[in-house]
Write an enzyme that holds these catalytic residues in place. Sequence first.
Site, PDB file in Angstrom:
ATOM      1  N   ARG A 178       0.434  -0.787   0.031  1.00  0.00           N
ATOM      2  CA  ARG A 178      -0.382   0.058  -0.307  1.00  0.00           C
ATOM      3  C   ARG A 178       1.121   1.384   0.133  1.00  0.00           C
ATOM      4  O   ARG A 178       0.976   2.985   0.180  1.00  0.00           O
ATOM      5  CB  ARG A 178      -0.915  -0.266   1.347  1.00  0.00           C
ATOM      6  CG  ARG A 178      -2.366  -1.367   0.982  1.00  0.00           C
ATOM      7  CD  ARG A 178      -2.471  -1.435   0.142  1.00  0.00           C
ATOM      8  NE  ARG A 178      -3.748  -2.601  -0.173  1.00  0.00           N
ATOM      9  CZ  ARG A 178      -3.143  -3.750  -0.416  1.00  0.00           C
ATOM     10  NH1 ARG A 178      -2.285  -3.556  -1.404  1.00  0.00           N
ATOM     11  NH2 ARG A 178      -4.221  -4.427  -0.597  1.00  0.00           N
ATOM     12  N   SER A 228     -10.464   0.700   3.385  1.00  0.00           N
ATOM     13  CA  SER A 228      -9.431   0.027   4.443  1.00  0.00           C
ATOM     14  C   SER A 228      -9.156   1.864   5.179  1.00  0.00           C
ATOM     15  O   SER A 228      -8.532   2.418   4.331  1.00  0.00           O
ATOM     16  CB  SER A 228      -8.496  -1.002   4.114  1.00  0.00           C
ATOM     17  OG  SER A 228      -9.186  -2.305   3.677  1.00  0.00           O
ATOM     18  N   GLU A 298      -3.890   3.969   5.975  1.00  0.00           N
ATOM     19  CA  GLU A 298      -4.510   3.205   4.556  1.00  0.00           C
ATOM     20  C   GLU A 298      -4.827   4.526   3.984  1.00  0.00           C
ATOM     21  O   GLU A 298      -4.367   4.569   3.280  1.00  0.00           O
ATOM     22  CB  GLU A 298      -5.002   1.949   4.504  1.00  0.00           C
ATOM     23  CG  GLU A 298      -5.369   1.649   2.637  1.00  0.00           C
ATOM     24  CD  GLU A 298      -5.265  -0.119   2.413  1.00  0.00           C
ATOM     25  OE1 GLU A 298      -4.724  -0.749   3.387  1.00  0.00           O
ATOM     26  OE2 GLU A 298      -6.163   0.303   1.422  1.00  0.00           O
TER      27      GLU A 298
HETATM   28  C1  LIG Z   1     -15.351  -0.210  -1.198  1.00  0.00           C
HETATM   29  C2  LIG Z   1     -13.998   0.262  -1.279  1.00  0.00           C
HETATM   30  C3  LIG Z   1     -13.146  -0.504  -1.149  1.00  0.00           C
HETATM   31  C4  LIG Z   1     -11.676  -0.526  -1.314  1.00  0.00           C
HETATM   32  N1  LIG Z   1     -11.188  -1.327  -1.769  1.00  0.00           N
HETATM   33  C5  LIG Z   1      -9.472  -1.563  -1.627  1.00  0.00           C
HETATM   34  C6  LIG Z   1      -8.964  -2.804  -2.017  1.00  0.00           C
HETATM   35  O1  LIG Z   1      -9.482  -4.392  -1.780  1.00  0.00           O
HETATM   36  N2  LIG Z   1      -7.248  -2.792  -1.878  1.00  0.00           N
HETATM   37  C7  LIG Z   1      -6.834  -1.925  -1.786  1.00  0.00           C
HETATM   38  O2  LIG Z   1      -5.984  -1.612  -2.289  1.00  0.00           O
HETATM   39  N3  LIG Z   1      -8.052  -0.113  -2.342  1.00  0.00           N
HETATM   40  C8  LIG Z   1      -8.699  -0.126  -1.797  1.00  0.00           C
HETATM   41  N4  LIG Z   1      -9.584   0.211  -1.565  1.00  0.00           N
HETATM   42  C9  LIG Z   1      -8.983   1.619  -1.609  1.00  0.00           C
HETATM   43  C10 LIG Z   1      -8.724   2.719  -3.610  1.00  0.00           C
HETATM   44  O3  LIG Z   1     -10.245   2.396  -3.877  1.00  0.00           O
HETATM   45  C11 LIG Z   1      -7.573   2.585  -4.310  1.00  0.00           C
HETATM   46  O4  LIG Z   1      -6.287   2.498  -3.571  1.00  0.00           O
HETATM   47  C12 LIG Z   1      -7.403   3.403  -5.571  1.00  0.00           C
HETATM   48  O5  LIG Z   1      -6.306   2.965  -5.818  1.00  0.00           O
HETATM   49  C13 LIG Z   1      -7.803   4.638  -5.106  1.00  0.00           C
HETATM   50  O6  LIG Z   1      -8.116   5.613  -6.341  1.00  0.00           O
HETATM   51  P1  LIG Z   1      -8.349   6.503  -6.434  1.00  0.00           P
HETATM   52  O7  LIG Z   1      -9.078   6.657  -7.961  1.00  0.00           O
HETATM   53  O8  LIG Z   1      -9.844   6.751  -5.836  1.00  0.00           O
HETATM   54  O9  LIG Z   1      -7.203   7.333  -6.151  1.00  0.00           O
HETATM   55  P2  LIG Z   1      -7.444   8.692  -5.352  1.00  0.00           P
HETATM   56  O10 LIG Z   1      -8.555   8.613  -3.948  1.00  0.00           O
HETATM   57  O11 LIG Z   1      -8.149  10.165  -5.797  1.00  0.00           O
HETATM   58  O12 LIG Z   1      -6.229   9.108  -4.260  1.00  0.00           O
HETATM   59  C14 LIG Z   1      -5.379   8.068  -3.272  1.00  0.00           C
HETATM   60  C15 LIG Z   1      -4.264   9.204  -3.657  1.00  0.00           C
HETATM   61  O13 LIG Z   1      -3.515   9.061  -4.843  1.00  0.00           O
HETATM   62  C16 LIG Z   1      -3.305  10.433  -5.411  1.00  0.00           C
HETATM   63  N5  LIG Z   1      -3.423   9.787  -6.913  1.00  0.00           N
HETATM   64  C17 LIG Z   1      -4.888   9.677  -7.459  1.00  0.00           C
HETATM   65  N6  LIG Z   1      -3.955  10.449  -9.166  1.00  0.00           N
HETATM   66  C18 LIG Z   1      -2.990   9.945  -9.109  1.00  0.00           C
HETATM   67  C19 LIG Z   1      -2.813   9.784 -10.065  1.00  0.00           C
HETATM   68  N7  LIG Z   1      -2.933  10.048 -11.330  1.00  0.00           N
HETATM   69  N8  LIG Z   1      -1.107  10.378 -10.141  1.00  0.00           N
HETATM   70  C20 LIG Z   1      -0.571  10.841  -8.587  1.00  0.00           C
HETATM   71  N9  LIG Z   1      -0.912  10.350  -8.236  1.00  0.00           N
HETATM   72  C21 LIG Z   1      -2.495  10.357  -7.772  1.00  0.00           C
HETATM   73  C22 LIG Z   1      -4.126  11.230  -5.148  1.00  0.00           C
HETATM   74  O14 LIG Z   1      -3.315  12.644  -5.102  1.00  0.00           O
HETATM   75  C23 LIG Z   1      -3.674  10.667  -3.641  1.00  0.00           C
HETATM   76  O15 LIG Z   1      -3.146  11.176  -2.415  1.00  0.00           O
HETATM   77  C24 LIG Z   1     -11.116   0.679  -1.042  1.00  0.00           C
HETATM   78  C25 LIG Z   1     -12.515   1.892  -1.748  1.00  0.00           C
HETATM   79  C26 LIG Z   1     -13.477   1.894  -1.317  1.00  0.00           C
HETATM   80  C27 LIG Z   1     -14.480   2.954  -1.546  1.00  0.00           C
END
Ligand SMILES: Cc1cc2nc3c(=O)[nH]c(=O)nc-3n(C[C@H](O)[C@H](O)[C@H](O)COP(=O)(O)OP(=O)(O)OC[C@H]3O[C@@H](n4cnc5c(N)ncnc54)[C@H](O)[C@@H]3O)c2cc1C
Length: 327
Positions: A178, A228, A298
């Site tokens: 992570r 998480s 996380e």
């Molecule tokens: C119901 C649910 C279940 C989930 N299950 C999991 C799971 O099983 N495993 C897991 O690992 N995660 C899980 N997550 C967490 C999440 O979905 C992941 O971490 C996902 O990859 C985040 O993507 P995002 O586009 O929403 O990022 P955001 O939340 O928009 O951003 C996360 C971070 O990444 C940065 N960021 C975003 N895009 C970029 C880019 N293009 N370049 C540089 N930085 C960037 C942002 O600035 C921020 O710091 C879950 C979330 C939910 C709501």
Amino acid sequence: MTVAVEPVTDALRSMQIGEVKIGEPLSRHTSFRIGGPASVFVEPDTLNGVVQVLDWVKHQALPYFIIGQGTNILVSDRGVDAVVISTARGLKTVAVESRFIRSGSGVLLTRLCRIAERAELTGLEFAISIPGTLGGALVMNAGAHGSAMVHVVDEVLVWDAVAGVRTIAATDVEFQYRQSRFMHHPWIALEATLSLMPGVKADIQEKMRRNMDYRKRSQPVGEPNAGSIFKNPVPDYAGQVIEAIGAKGWHSGDAVVSDLHANFIVNHGEARAVDVLELMRRIRREVYRVYGIVLKPEIRWIGPNEGGAETTWENLWYAEGVGLTEP
Ligand SMILES: Cc1cc2nc3c(=O)[nH]c(=O)nc-3n(C[C@H](O)[C@H](O)[C@H](O)COP(=O)(O)OP(=O)(O)OC[C@H]3O[C@@H](n4cnc5c(N)ncnc54)[C@H](O)[C@@H]3O)c2cc1C
């Protein structure tokens, strides 16, 4: 620093790169449905537009923050005094070449999974139940069901605040559980190439179906949350230790520890960021008291660095005295 909203907005609008909004509530862009306004919110229409905005904010020495689908962040109720750049529109192209998928970082992981399935490519089935964009998944080294992005990423096209746009190999991303080098480096992911293997469509579909079923049974997918809350304190599971201290059902305002999975906090309506923080602090303190385990968040905190309950994780935890045992 305070972003001078009017001149910044005027300058960005004159570039004609996409939509520019003032005071956009970030609660509209997070899966938690929590978060105050962004001083300036930009949704560039193209990759070039994203790069143009990044170059400009860097040149102006303005604070900026990239948002994907907002599924892994907790945004301050006071909002973010920065130029918030969304990847949701401009980084959407996908191309399949042999066993490689090249994708813009704004593409949803679930969409990439379906594309891999159609192309009969295996390796990405773990991601079918992970919401969010490819960019967010790269930063977080998102993973589930025994795999993670580290196993499928070949190379990433990044905007580097120092060196400009360049391609970096997956090994240079330094993926760990992570986390990745994105968290400590001024990189923005623009595109990535995923390396998959030829597979059998029916097997790929079956794996995805199993992963989705498991998710629906074990997590509160229908309620606003951010996945998480804490990382697993390997070899233990955060959900198990939080459940063991009896935290299911604990609440602060409308922020509630899920009955289905104790490592999820759900928003039952009007939860504020500070409610979530207070709940996290309570959980962490009790887990430490009972088991001597220091839980590490996380989800990522986006907001002011100091002041009241809204502070960085470090200040937040260290202020409690609990975090002093962290390495
Ligand atoms: C119901 C649910 C279940 C989930 N299950 C999991 C799971 O099983 N495993 C897991 O690992 N995660 C899980 N997550 C967490 C999440 O979905 C992941 O971490 C996902 O990859 C985040 O993507 P995002 O586009 O929403 O990022 P955001 O939340 O928009 O951003 C996360 C971070 O990444 C940065 N960021 C975003 N895009 C970029 C880019 N293009 N370049 C540089 N930085 C960037 C942002 O600035 C921020 O710091 C879950 C979330 C939910 C709501």
